[in-house]
Design a protein around this motif. Structure first.
Motif, mmCIF file in Angstrom:
data_model
loop_
_atom_site.group_PDB
_atom_site.id
_atom_site.type_symbol
_atom_site.label_atom_id
_atom_site.label_comp_id
_atom_site.label_asym_id
_atom_site.label_seq_id
_atom_site.Cartn_x
_atom_site.Cartn_y
_atom_site.Cartn_z
ATOM 1 N N SER A 165 0.827 -1.198 0.000
ATOM 2 C CA SER A 165 0.000 0.000 0.000
ATOM 3 C C SER A 165 0.867 1.256 0.000
ATOM 4 C CB SER A 165 -0.891 -0.013 1.247
ATOM 5 O OG SER A 165 -1.493 1.239 1.449
ATOM 6 N N PRO A 166 0.407 2.328 -0.663
ATOM 7 C CA PRO A 166 1.084 3.618 -0.511
ATOM 8 C C PRO A 166 1.094 4.095 0.946
ATOM 9 C CG PRO A 166 -0.442 3.672 -2.357
ATOM 10 C CD PRO A 166 -0.712 2.396 -1.620
ATOM 11 N N ASP A 167 0.234 3.509 1.781
ATOM 12 C CA ASP A 167 0.162 3.864 3.205
ATOM 13 C C ASP A 167 1.041 2.952 4.066
ATOM 14 O OD1 ASP A 167 -1.907 5.886 2.781
ATOM 15 O OD2 ASP A 167 -3.211 4.190 2.325
ATOM 16 N N PHE A 168 2.016 2.263 3.449
ATOM 17 C CA PHE A 168 2.868 1.290 4.133
ATOM 18 C C PHE A 168 3.417 1.827 5.458
ATOM 19 C CE2 PHE A 168 7.069 -0.368 5.064
ATOM 20 C CZ PHE A 168 6.992 -1.722 4.839
ATOM 21 N N ARG A 169 4.066 2.972 5.428
ATOM 22 C CA ARG A 169 4.730 3.479 6.624
ATOM 23 C C ARG A 169 3.743 3.658 7.767
ATOM 24 N NH1 ARG A 169 5.372 8.372 9.022
ATOM 25 N NH2 ARG A 169 7.271 8.665 10.273
ATOM 26 N N MET A 170 2.650 4.336 7.488
ATOM 27 C CA MET A 170 1.661 4.591 8.532
ATOM 28 C C MET A 170 1.037 3.302 9.033
ATOM 29 S SD MET A 170 -1.893 4.808 8.991
ATOM 30 C CE MET A 170 -2.675 5.377 7.487
ATOM 31 N N GLN A 171 0.761 2.360 8.128
ATOM 32 C CA GLN A 171 0.139 1.097 8.525
ATOM 33 C C GLN A 171 1.030 0.323 9.489
ATOM 34 O OE1 GLN A 171 -0.526 -0.702 4.708
ATOM 35 N NE2 GLN A 171 -2.527 0.261 4.410
ATOM 36 N N PHE A 172 2.316 0.238 9.189
ATOM 37 C CA PHE A 172 3.216 -0.532 10.048
ATOM 38 C C PHE A 172 3.462 0.167 11.381
ATOM 39 C CE2 PHE A 172 3.784 -3.195 6.462
ATOM 40 C CZ PHE A 172 4.250 -4.401 6.964
ATOM 41 N N LEU A 173 3.522 1.478 11.395
ATOM 42 C CA LEU A 173 3.649 2.193 12.663
ATOM 43 C C LEU A 173 2.393 2.043 13.505
ATOM 44 C CD1 LEU A 173 5.346 5.491 11.443
ATOM 45 C CD2 LEU A 173 6.400 3.703 12.847
ATOM 46 N N ARG A 174 1.255 2.104 12.875
ATOM 47 C CA ARG A 174 -0.024 2.050 13.583
ATOM 48 C C ARG A 174 -0.278 0.674 14.187
ATOM 49 N NH1 ARG A 174 -4.708 2.430 9.500
ATOM 50 N NH2 ARG A 174 -4.057 0.254 9.271
ATOM 51 N N VAL A 233 10.445 0.430 1.523
ATOM 52 C CA VAL A 233 11.411 -0.489 2.140
ATOM 53 C C VAL A 233 12.841 0.036 2.024
ATOM 54 C CG1 VAL A 233 9.915 -2.458 1.696
ATOM 55 C CG2 VAL A 233 11.750 -1.936 0.074
ATOM 56 N N PHE A 234 13.044 1.106 1.269
ATOM 57 C CA PHE A 234 14.378 1.671 1.114
ATOM 58 C C PHE A 234 14.918 2.123 2.465
ATOM 59 C CE2 PHE A 234 17.080 5.439 0.043
ATOM 60 C CZ PHE A 234 18.101 4.745 -0.587
ATOM 61 N N ARG A 235 16.092 1.630 2.828
ATOM 62 C CA ARG A 235 16.776 1.903 4.091
ATOM 63 C C ARG A 235 15.992 1.432 5.314
ATOM 64 N NH1 ARG A 235 19.643 7.799 3.614
ATOM 65 N NH2 ARG A 235 17.503 8.475 3.303
ATOM 66 N N LEU A 286 14.699 -2.172 5.112
ATOM 67 C CA LEU A 286 15.034 -3.597 5.059
ATOM 68 C C LEU A 286 16.379 -3.784 4.361
ATOM 69 C CD1 LEU A 286 11.589 -5.074 3.964
ATOM 70 C CD2 LEU A 286 12.545 -5.024 6.272
ATOM 71 N N ASP A 287 17.045 -4.862 4.697
ATOM 72 C CA ASP A 287 18.308 -5.199 4.044
ATOM 73 C C ASP A 287 18.097 -6.065 2.811
ATOM 74 O OD1 ASP A 287 19.864 -3.848 5.959
ATOM 75 O OD2 ASP A 287 19.790 -5.587 7.298
ATOM 76 N N SER A 288 17.047 -6.862 2.822
ATOM 77 C CA SER A 288 16.714 -7.700 1.667
ATOM 78 C C SER A 288 15.235 -8.043 1.737
ATOM 79 C CB SER A 288 17.555 -8.981 1.643
ATOM 80 O OG SER A 288 17.253 -9.794 2.765
ATOM 81 N N LEU A 289 14.646 -8.315 0.571
ATOM 82 C CA LEU A 289 13.234 -8.678 0.534
ATOM 83 C C LEU A 289 12.941 -9.511 -0.705
ATOM 84 C CD1 LEU A 289 10.430 -8.293 1.916
ATOM 85 C CD2 LEU A 289 10.017 -6.485 0.238
ATOM 86 N N PRO A 290 12.608 -10.801 -0.529
ATOM 87 C CA PRO A 290 12.106 -11.588 -1.653
ATOM 88 C C PRO A 290 10.682 -11.145 -2.003
ATOM 89 C CG PRO A 290 12.908 -12.980 0.158
ATOM 90 C CD PRO A 290 12.757 -11.599 0.690
ATOM 91 N N VAL A 291 10.440 -10.891 -3.265
ATOM 92 C CA VAL A 291 9.122 -10.471 -3.746
ATOM 93 C C VAL A 291 8.655 -11.462 -4.801
ATOM 94 C CG1 VAL A 291 7.799 -8.684 -4.931
ATOM 95 C CG2 VAL A 291 9.562 -8.037 -3.279
ATOM 96 N N TYR A 292 7.486 -12.035 -4.584
ATOM 97 C CA TYR A 292 6.914 -13.028 -5.499
ATOM 98 C C TYR A 292 5.794 -12.381 -6.304
ATOM 99 C CZ TYR A 292 9.555 -16.342 -2.702
ATOM 100 O OH TYR A 292 10.568 -17.006 -2.065
ATOM 101 N N ALA A 293 5.865 -12.555 -7.621
ATOM 102 C CA ALA A 293 4.859 -11.980 -8.507
ATOM 103 C C ALA A 293 4.742 -12.855 -9.744
ATOM 104 C CB ALA A 293 5.234 -10.551 -8.893
#
Length: 274
Positions: free
Chosen positions: A55-64, A89-91, A93-100
């Motif tokens: 979501s574009p609201d990633f930061r707020m969602q995870f903080l909330r 996720v920039f700065r 996470l160090d790594s992230l597998p993304v499945y698509a």
């Protein structure tokens, strides 16, 4: 399996910015939100977490919600409200597998996996895994299967997530009309929890330029326009899939205020242990 609904709204969310409709005002009064779609799935056996859509609201969602950052992610399609939070996720996470999905979209000439790789080429931490629909892959200790759904003009996928140890199952319809292929319905069937796209109630199809589609025997449209299910269509899908529990998501602020917070319409922050 612990499921946290980080975002349960459509592309503008509820309350919608700059909107003073009765539904948005009621959401403000109640202090509830439906931010852009995202679902967090924690494997309590392995201590890992899987995120479905960014979501574009990633930061707020995870903080909330104070949930763990994802160890891996699944992207269902390339619309901005499901993808554009990936840059968060920039700065962080160090790594992230993304499945698509690895299927080429006739509209774009690329698969979802290729689009993620190209659009986020600057994120060296990403490990994009092209994934074949209808073939399960083990992610975070879960068996995860992408299933084709119907969200024209772009390809889009629902997701089935199963715990091979406990048998717990979460199914997500993805953004879709009611016209989900039978092969996909088979994979999605019999979930402990179904998250189903239900953008508006069926009676609002009268206001869509294309009206409604996929009417049932009573003439009630199960698809709003071409891209999303109505509330009624989503509930019929839940019955057909034999879902033990259903929460309706990807909800628009167009729901009338007296219907907008009725069961089984979800709001952000709901958690389910399967």
């Amino acid at each position: 399996m612990r499921v946290t609904l980080l975002g349960t709204g459509d592309t503008t969310g509820t309350p919608t910015v700059g909107c003073d409709c009765d539904t948005c005002e009621l959401a403000r009064e109640r202090g509830v939100e439906r931010t852009r779609f995202s679902v967090h799935v924690e494997n309590d056996r392995t201590g890992e977490s899987l995120l479905v859509d960014f979501s574009p609201d990633f930061r707020m969602q995870f903080l909330r919600e104070d949930v763990a950052l994802p160890d891996a992610a699944v992207i269902t399609h390339i619309h901005f409200d499901h993808l554009d939070g990936l840059g968060n996720v920039f700065r962080v996470l160090d790594s992230l597998p993304v499945y698509a999905a690895d299927e080429t979209d006739p509209k774009t000439g690329k698969s979802v996996a290729e689009t993620v790789s190209d659009d986020y080429h600057y994120l060296e931490l990403l490990e994009v895994h092209p994934t074949t629909p209808l073939e399960p892959v083990r992610i975070c200790g879960f068996d995860v299967t992408l299933v084709p759904v119907d969200h024209p003009p772009l390809v889009c996928y629902g997701v089935a997530i199963e715990d091979p140890e406990t048998g717990a199952k979460l199914s997500l319809s993805g953004d879709t009309s009611y016209d989900i292929p039978d092969s996909s319905r088979t994979v999605l069937a019999d979930p402990d929890l179904l998250l189903a796209d239900a953008i508006v109630p069926a009676h609002l199809c009268a206001y869509h330029p294309l009206g409604g589609r996929h009417e049932n025997d009573d003439g009630v449209p199960r698809t709003f326009g071409t891209k999303h299910m109505t509330r009624e269509g989503a509930l019929e899908l839940a019955d057909e899939l034999n879902a033990e529990r259903t929460r309706l998501v990807h909800l628009a602020h167009y729901y009338p205020a007296d219907e907008a917070f009725e069961e089984p319409l979800a709001i952000d922050g709901e958690q389910y242990d399967l």
